[in-house]
Scaffold this motif. Structure first.
Motif, PDB file in Angstrom:
ATOM      1  N   ALA A 297     -22.119 -29.883 -62.044  1.00 34.33           N
ATOM      2  CA  ALA A 297     -23.141 -30.116 -63.063  1.00 34.33           C
ATOM      3  C   ALA A 297     -24.466 -29.522 -62.571  1.00 34.33           C
ATOM      4  CB  ALA A 297     -23.273 -31.614 -63.322  1.00 34.33           C
ATOM      5  N   PRO A 298     -25.423 -29.351 -63.477  1.00 32.51           N
ATOM      6  CA  PRO A 298     -26.718 -28.786 -63.082  1.00 32.51           C
ATOM      7  C   PRO A 298     -27.372 -29.539 -61.933  1.00 32.51           C
ATOM      8  CG  PRO A 298     -26.555 -28.886 -65.467  1.00 32.51           C
ATOM      9  CD  PRO A 298     -25.364 -29.625 -64.912  1.00 32.51           C
ATOM     10  N   ARG A 299     -27.905 -28.764 -60.986  1.00 29.00           N
ATOM     11  CA  ARG A 299     -28.692 -29.265 -59.854  1.00 29.00           C
ATOM     12  C   ARG A 299     -27.943 -30.207 -58.929  1.00 29.00           C
ATOM     13  NH1 ARG A 299     -32.444 -25.424 -59.868  1.00 29.00           N
ATOM     14  NH2 ARG A 299     -33.095 -25.053 -61.999  1.00 29.00           N
ATOM     15  N   VAL A 300     -26.618 -30.033 -58.828  1.00 29.26           N
ATOM     16  CA  VAL A 300     -25.801 -30.867 -57.946  1.00 29.26           C
ATOM     17  C   VAL A 300     -25.508 -30.115 -56.652  1.00 29.26           C
ATOM     18  CG1 VAL A 300     -23.498 -31.886 -57.667  1.00 29.26           C
ATOM     19  CG2 VAL A 300     -24.772 -32.250 -59.775  1.00 29.26           C
ATOM     20  N   LEU A 301     -25.702 -30.794 -55.520  1.00 31.68           N
ATOM     21  CA  LEU A 301     -25.336 -30.269 -54.209  1.00 31.68           C
ATOM     22  C   LEU A 301     -23.852 -30.536 -53.993  1.00 31.68           C
ATOM     23  CD1 LEU A 301     -26.585 -29.066 -51.526  1.00 31.68           C
ATOM     24  CD2 LEU A 301     -26.524 -31.426 -50.689  1.00 31.68           C
ATOM     25  N   ALA A 302     -23.106 -29.523 -53.592  1.00 30.46           N
ATOM     26  CA  ALA A 302     -21.655 -29.667 -53.431  1.00 30.46           C
ATOM     27  C   ALA A 302     -21.268 -30.477 -52.203  1.00 30.46           C
ATOM     28  CB  ALA A 302     -20.999 -28.300 -53.373  1.00 30.46           C
ATOM     29  N   ALA A 303     -22.027 -30.336 -51.124  1.00 34.37           N
ATOM     30  CA  ALA A 303     -21.674 -30.988 -49.864  1.00 34.37           C
ATOM     31  C   ALA A 303     -22.887 -30.993 -48.944  1.00 34.37           C
ATOM     32  CB  ALA A 303     -20.522 -30.227 -49.194  1.00 34.37           C
ATOM     33  N   PRO A 304     -22.895 -31.877 -47.956  1.00 31.63           N
ATOM     34  CA  PRO A 304     -23.976 -31.798 -46.975  1.00 31.63           C
ATOM     35  C   PRO A 304     -23.864 -30.486 -46.195  1.00 31.63           C
ATOM     36  CG  PRO A 304     -22.289 -33.344 -46.253  1.00 31.63           C
ATOM     37  CD  PRO A 304     -21.928 -32.933 -47.639  1.00 31.63           C
ATOM     38  N   VAL A 305     -24.925 -30.128 -45.508  1.00 29.18           N
ATOM     39  CA  VAL A 305     -24.873 -28.950 -44.641  1.00 29.18           C
ATOM     40  C   VAL A 305     -23.734 -29.171 -43.643  1.00 29.18           C
ATOM     41  CG1 VAL A 305     -26.116 -27.622 -42.891  1.00 29.18           C
ATOM     42  CG2 VAL A 305     -27.335 -28.439 -44.931  1.00 29.18           C
TER      43      VAL A 305
ATOM     44  N   ASN B 110     -25.467 -26.079 -57.434  1.00 22.61           N
ATOM     45  CA  ASN B 110     -25.696 -25.485 -58.744  1.00 22.61           C
ATOM     46  C   ASN B 110     -27.199 -25.292 -58.875  1.00 22.61           C
ATOM     47  OD1 ASN B 110     -26.148 -24.880 -61.435  1.00 22.61           O
ATOM     48  ND2 ASN B 110     -24.622 -26.318 -62.205  1.00 22.61           N
ATOM     49  N   ALA B 111     -27.625 -24.040 -58.860  1.00 22.15           N
ATOM     50  CA  ALA B 111     -29.050 -23.715 -58.909  1.00 22.15           C
ATOM     51  C   ALA B 111     -29.532 -23.461 -60.330  1.00 22.15           C
ATOM     52  CB  ALA B 111     -29.322 -22.485 -58.038  1.00 22.15           C
ATOM     53  N   GLY B 112     -28.714 -23.807 -61.311  1.00 22.96           N
ATOM     54  CA  GLY B 112     -29.092 -23.548 -62.696  1.00 22.96           C
ATOM     55  C   GLY B 112     -29.146 -24.806 -63.532  1.00 22.96           C
ATOM     56  N   ASP B 113     -29.443 -24.613 -64.805  1.00 23.88           N
ATOM     57  CA  ASP B 113     -29.542 -25.725 -65.749  1.00 23.88           C
ATOM     58  C   ASP B 113     -28.274 -25.932 -66.553  1.00 23.88           C
ATOM     59  OD1 ASP B 113     -32.181 -26.328 -64.984  1.00 23.88           O
ATOM     60  OD2 ASP B 113     -32.951 -24.733 -66.290  1.00 23.88           O
ATOM     61  N   GLY B 114     -27.276 -25.073 -66.357  1.00 25.37           N
ATOM     62  CA  GLY B 114     -25.990 -25.204 -67.029  1.00 25.37           C
ATOM     63  C   GLY B 114     -24.897 -25.462 -65.997  1.00 25.37           C
ATOM     64  N   THR B 115     -23.670 -25.485 -66.454  1.00 24.77           N
ATOM     65  CA  THR B 115     -22.525 -25.708 -65.583  1.00 24.77           C
ATOM     66  C   THR B 115     -22.349 -24.531 -64.618  1.00 24.77           C
ATOM     67  OG1 THR B 115     -21.396 -27.010 -67.275  1.00 24.77           O
ATOM     68  CG2 THR B 115     -20.011 -26.034 -65.581  1.00 24.77           C
TER      69      THR B 115
END
Length: 162
Positions: free
Chosen positions: A45-53, A99-104
């Motif tokens: 989803a928009p602006r979600v981090l996939a995993a910690p560093v 996700n660096a965008g405003d969409g999926t």
């Protein structure tokens, strides 16, 4: 005789987080390739981090952007990739992505050799969230290390959900 394997849109094993911010569709499991390769479609989803560093000691990852805008921290460098772009995340390099965008965001995550996709599955199980107390030991079982301290500046800088 070789077995033909085809998956249509929406087919394959799919896992997702309880908040509905991430899903993984397992297209080719490492077990099917003798451990040589795995392929997972990831949707954020928009602006979600996939995993910690984190870093992998056993495999390389390649993220091919199908839709949206991918942000990636590779070592000390941040890069951004749009649809049609491939980003290489080699073993032994600290990284994360979002996700660096405003969409999926939809990416194909190619993993060689396969195996780390089993960690993705475990994290999708109830209670498998990114807990700083339990994730380091779980990640270590898959040859990974995590750095929560390095993660928070990325979350804050890009106003991410984590």
């Amino acid at each position: 005789m070789t077995e033909v394997r085809m998956l249509g849109p929406g087919e394959g094993e799919i896992t997702s987080d309880p908040e509905g911010t991430r899903s993984d569709r397992y297209l080719i499991d490492g077990a099917l390739t003798g451990g040589g390769f795995a392929l997972v479609e990831q949707v954020l989803a928009p602006r979600v981090l996939a995993a910690p560093v984190h870093l992998h000691t056993l495999e390389d990852e390649y993220s091919f952007v199908l839709e949206g805008r991918l942000g990636v921290l590779l070592g000390d460098e941040e890069v951004f990739a749009d649809a049609g772009t491939l980003v290489f995340k080699p073993r032994g390099q600290w990284h994360t992505f979002w996700n660096a965008g405003d969409g999926t965001l939809r990416i194909l995550e190619m993993i060689a050799p396969g195996g780390i996709e089993q960690l993705f599955r475990k994290l999708a199980e109830p209670g498998g969230e990114y807990d700083p107390e339990t994730l380091p030991a779980l990640a270590a079982q898959f040859g990974c290390d995590v750095d929560f301290e390095a993660t928070m500046p990325v979350v804050e800088r890009h106003q991410l959900i984590f």
